[in-house]
Design a protein around this motif. Structure first.
Motif, PDB file in Angstrom:
ATOM      1  N   VAL A 118      32.154  35.482  23.464  1.00  0.00           N
ATOM      2  CA  VAL A 118      33.084  36.528  23.034  1.00  0.00           C
ATOM      3  C   VAL A 118      32.578  37.220  21.773  1.00  0.00           C
ATOM      4  O   VAL A 118      31.737  36.682  21.041  1.00  0.00           O
ATOM      5  CB  VAL A 118      34.500  35.948  22.768  1.00  0.00           C
ATOM      6  CG1 VAL A 118      35.113  35.411  24.048  1.00  0.00           C
ATOM      7  CG2 VAL A 118      34.455  34.863  21.702  1.00  0.00           C
ATOM      8  N   VAL A 131      36.017  36.172  35.612  1.00  0.00           N
ATOM      9  CA  VAL A 131      35.983  36.778  34.281  1.00  0.00           C
ATOM     10  C   VAL A 131      34.832  37.775  34.227  1.00  0.00           C
ATOM     11  O   VAL A 131      33.733  37.497  34.723  1.00  0.00           O
ATOM     12  CB  VAL A 131      35.816  35.702  33.187  1.00  0.00           C
ATOM     13  CG1 VAL A 131      35.716  36.347  31.802  1.00  0.00           C
ATOM     14  CG2 VAL A 131      36.976  34.712  33.228  1.00  0.00           C
ATOM     15  N   ASP A 173      36.407  42.138  29.475  1.00  0.00           N
ATOM     16  CA  ASP A 173      37.788  41.652  29.520  1.00  0.00           C
ATOM     17  C   ASP A 173      38.272  41.345  28.098  1.00  0.00           C
ATOM     18  O   ASP A 173      37.545  40.737  27.296  1.00  0.00           O
ATOM     19  CB  ASP A 173      37.891  40.379  30.374  1.00  0.00           C
ATOM     20  CG  ASP A 173      37.759  40.657  31.860  1.00  0.00           C
ATOM     21  OD1 ASP A 173      37.848  41.827  32.257  1.00  0.00           O
ATOM     22  OD2 ASP A 173      37.574  39.684  32.626  1.00  0.00           O
ATOM     23  N   ILE A 188      40.771  39.285  25.815  1.00  0.00           N
ATOM     24  CA  ILE A 188      41.558  38.046  25.908  1.00  0.00           C
ATOM     25  C   ILE A 188      42.776  38.139  24.995  1.00  0.00           C
ATOM     26  O   ILE A 188      42.637  38.363  23.786  1.00  0.00           O
ATOM     27  CB  ILE A 188      40.686  36.838  25.535  1.00  0.00           C
ATOM     28  CG1 ILE A 188      39.474  36.756  26.484  1.00  0.00           C
ATOM     29  CG2 ILE A 188      41.503  35.544  25.591  1.00  0.00           C
ATOM     30  CD1 ILE A 188      38.437  35.729  26.072  1.00  0.00           C
ATOM     31  N   ALA A 234      45.273  32.207  25.777  1.00  0.00           N
ATOM     32  CA  ALA A 234      44.463  31.147  26.387  1.00  0.00           C
ATOM     33  C   ALA A 234      45.307  29.885  26.458  1.00  0.00           C
ATOM     34  O   ALA A 234      45.845  29.443  25.428  1.00  0.00           O
ATOM     35  CB  ALA A 234      43.198  30.905  25.564  1.00  0.00           C
ATOM     36  N   TYR A 244      40.868  31.957  19.420  1.00  0.00           N
ATOM     37  CA  TYR A 244      40.377  31.700  20.780  1.00  0.00           C
ATOM     38  C   TYR A 244      39.534  30.431  20.805  1.00  0.00           C
ATOM     39  O   TYR A 244      39.732  29.552  21.662  1.00  0.00           O
ATOM     40  CB  TYR A 244      39.564  32.897  21.275  1.00  0.00           C
ATOM     41  CG  TYR A 244      38.739  32.602  22.506  1.00  0.00           C
ATOM     42  CD1 TYR A 244      39.322  32.519  23.767  1.00  0.00           C
ATOM     43  CD2 TYR A 244      37.368  32.369  22.398  1.00  0.00           C
ATOM     44  CE1 TYR A 244      38.567  32.215  24.889  1.00  0.00           C
ATOM     45  CE2 TYR A 244      36.601  32.068  23.512  1.00  0.00           C
ATOM     46  CZ  TYR A 244      37.200  31.991  24.756  1.00  0.00           C
ATOM     47  OH  TYR A 244      36.451  31.692  25.856  1.00  0.00           O
ATOM     48  N   LEU A 251      43.714  32.035  31.537  1.00  0.00           N
ATOM     49  CA  LEU A 251      43.236  32.992  30.549  1.00  0.00           C
ATOM     50  C   LEU A 251      43.920  34.325  30.838  1.00  0.00           C
ATOM     51  O   LEU A 251      43.778  34.876  31.932  1.00  0.00           O
ATOM     52  CB  LEU A 251      41.715  33.138  30.661  1.00  0.00           C
ATOM     53  CG  LEU A 251      40.950  33.626  29.427  1.00  0.00           C
ATOM     54  CD1 LEU A 251      41.089  32.617  28.287  1.00  0.00           C
ATOM     55  CD2 LEU A 251      39.486  33.815  29.785  1.00  0.00           C
ATOM     56  N   SER A 252      44.720  34.809  29.870  1.00  0.00           N
ATOM     57  CA  SER A 252      45.397  36.102  30.043  1.00  0.00           C
ATOM     58  C   SER A 252      44.516  37.190  29.448  1.00  0.00           C
ATOM     59  O   SER A 252      44.100  37.087  28.286  1.00  0.00           O
ATOM     60  CB  SER A 252      46.765  36.098  29.353  1.00  0.00           C
ATOM     61  OG  SER A 252      47.595  35.098  29.901  1.00  0.00           O
ATOM     62  N   ILE A 253      44.242  38.212  30.247  1.00  0.00           N
ATOM     63  CA  ILE A 253      43.320  39.256  29.816  1.00  0.00           C
ATOM     64  C   ILE A 253      43.909  40.638  30.087  1.00  0.00           C
ATOM     65  O   ILE A 253      44.878  40.793  30.823  1.00  0.00           O
ATOM     66  CB  ILE A 253      41.961  39.137  30.546  1.00  0.00           C
ATOM     67  CG1 ILE A 253      42.168  39.350  32.047  1.00  0.00           C
ATOM     68  CG2 ILE A 253      41.277  37.808  30.254  1.00  0.00           C
ATOM     69  CD1 ILE A 253      40.931  39.729  32.802  1.00  0.00           C
TER      70      ILE A 253
END
Length: 381
Positions: A279, A306, A310, A312, A315, A326, A341-343
């Motif tokens: 990331v 993923v 994306d 984030i 999590a 994160y 994982l919410s993106i």
């Protein structure tokens, strides 16, 4: 004398009358249909598919049993990507012509069309049946062999795929690159690394830069073939020099090599990532968030879908507003644990389900390692 003149005049007038039209019979209609089918064939050969379709249809209006009209109608419709009608007309042709020994070549082509249409529709069993009927009538029909080989490959029947692709290539495959690439990969999955190498090399060299993912897959398979054959330096050089890989991907591939050659501790330090996600900081509206910069091939993140870019937001159900948050959440999740994982991707929110893995889990789950793990690596003398 007057009577003679009258008779002469009558005979002269009769001679000036137009000859009567020929009687419209099934024979004359069949002849006209045959002529229209010939015109459809000529139009098709000039790639004038719409005209070919029109001529063939006119022929069928005159004679609905005209094999030539049915054949060229199906051929032109298929060439024009009108699959549904091409399928119907080709089936009608094989029904009418099945018992005709003089039509075996055309029947093979029609069955081949039925096979490819079924393939494109996802009806794989039907496609195999039609391709096999085509090959039965024309054993040298490379197009049908290519099709049946592709289905065998997709079904992981790699020996059957190799047989069909090899025969198609001998005959001058119409899809040469796909046949070479698929045969090479089939040999690879079978663990026949020596036979896989020439095909994989040829396929890689003929694959354009626009197919970057395919190039990377072919290069990985190639390098692992060299590794399996005891040619570790050649494999390492392929990974080190290839321009197709990012630095992260290159490190991962070299870690896999290290793992396979026995130094697992070093490999796990090299691989590092437990999810396969790298990331970096980015802005979302006014907030600083963690954005996916890289995804390791074969990792849990890669398998979950993923993608680079994306953003984030959460999590494991915990809101994430920066990279440190994160990473803290990631460190708290034990290996083997499933989490979400919410993106945000292209402005749309979504949730992706991942399974946390340690580096060894990531490496062992890489599909390209299965053939190498199945047999000991060869030592180079």
């Amino acid at each position: 004398m007057r009577l003679f003149l009258i008779l002469t005049l009558i005979l002269t007038l009769q001679g000036c009358q137009t000859a009567p039209e020929p009687v419209d019979t099934s024979e004359t209609r069949a002849a006209k249909a045959l002529a229209l089918a010939a015109a459809a064939k000529e139009a098709y050969e000039h790639r004038e598919f719409a005209q070919a379709i029109e001529q063939a249809r006119r022929g069928l209006q005159l004679d609905e049993t005209s094999l030539d009209s049915w054949y060229w109608l199906g051929t032109a419709l298929f060439a024009g990507n009108q699959d549904d009608e091409a399928f119907t007309t080709s089936k009608r042709f094989v029904e009418l012509g099945a018992a005709r020994p003089d039509r075996q070549g055309q029947l093979a082509q029609a069955y081949d069309r039925l096979g490819w249409i079924s393939f494109r529709k996802g009806r794989m069993d039907d496609a195999v049946k039609y391709f096999s009927l085509a090959i039965e009538r024309a054993p040298t029909l490379a197009h049908a062999l290519d099709g049946r080989g592709q289905i065998a490959y997709l079904k992981k029947d790699y020996p059957a795929a190799v047989r069909d692709f090899s025969k198609a290539l001998e005959l001058g495959s119409t899809a040469h690159q796909i046949a070479v690439e698929s045969r090479g990969l089939a040999y690879y999955w079978m663990g026949n690394f020596a036979k896989a190498l020439p095909d994989l090399k040829a396929a890689f060299e003929s694959t354009g830069a626009d197919r970057r993912t395919d190039r990377k897959d072919l290069l990985r398979a190639r390098a692992f073939c060299h590794l399996a054959l005891g040619e570790q330096e050649t494999a390492a050089n392929l990974f080190a020099r290839a321009q197709d890989f990012s630095e992260e991907e290159r490190r991962y591939n070299l870690a896999v090599m290290t793992y396979l050659t026995g130094d697992k501790e070093l490999a796990l330090r090299q691989a590092g990532k437990r999810t396969g996600i790298t990331v970096k900081e980015a802005k979302l509206n006014a907030a600083i968030i963690a954005r996916v910069d890289k995804v390791a091939p074969g990792s849990p993140a890669d398998k979950a879908g993923v993608q680079v870019g994306d953003e984030i937001t959460m999590a494991n159900g915990i809101p994430v507003s920066n990279i440190e948050q994160y990473r803290e959440v990631m460190r708290s999740i034990p290996p083997g644990t499933k989490f979400t994982l919410s993106i945000v991707r292209n402005g749309a929110k979504r949730g992706l389900s991942l399974t946390m893995g340690d580096a060894e889990y990531v490496i062992k789950s890489d599909p390209y390692l299965a053939p190498l793990l199945a047999k000991p690596l060869r030592s180079k003398n």
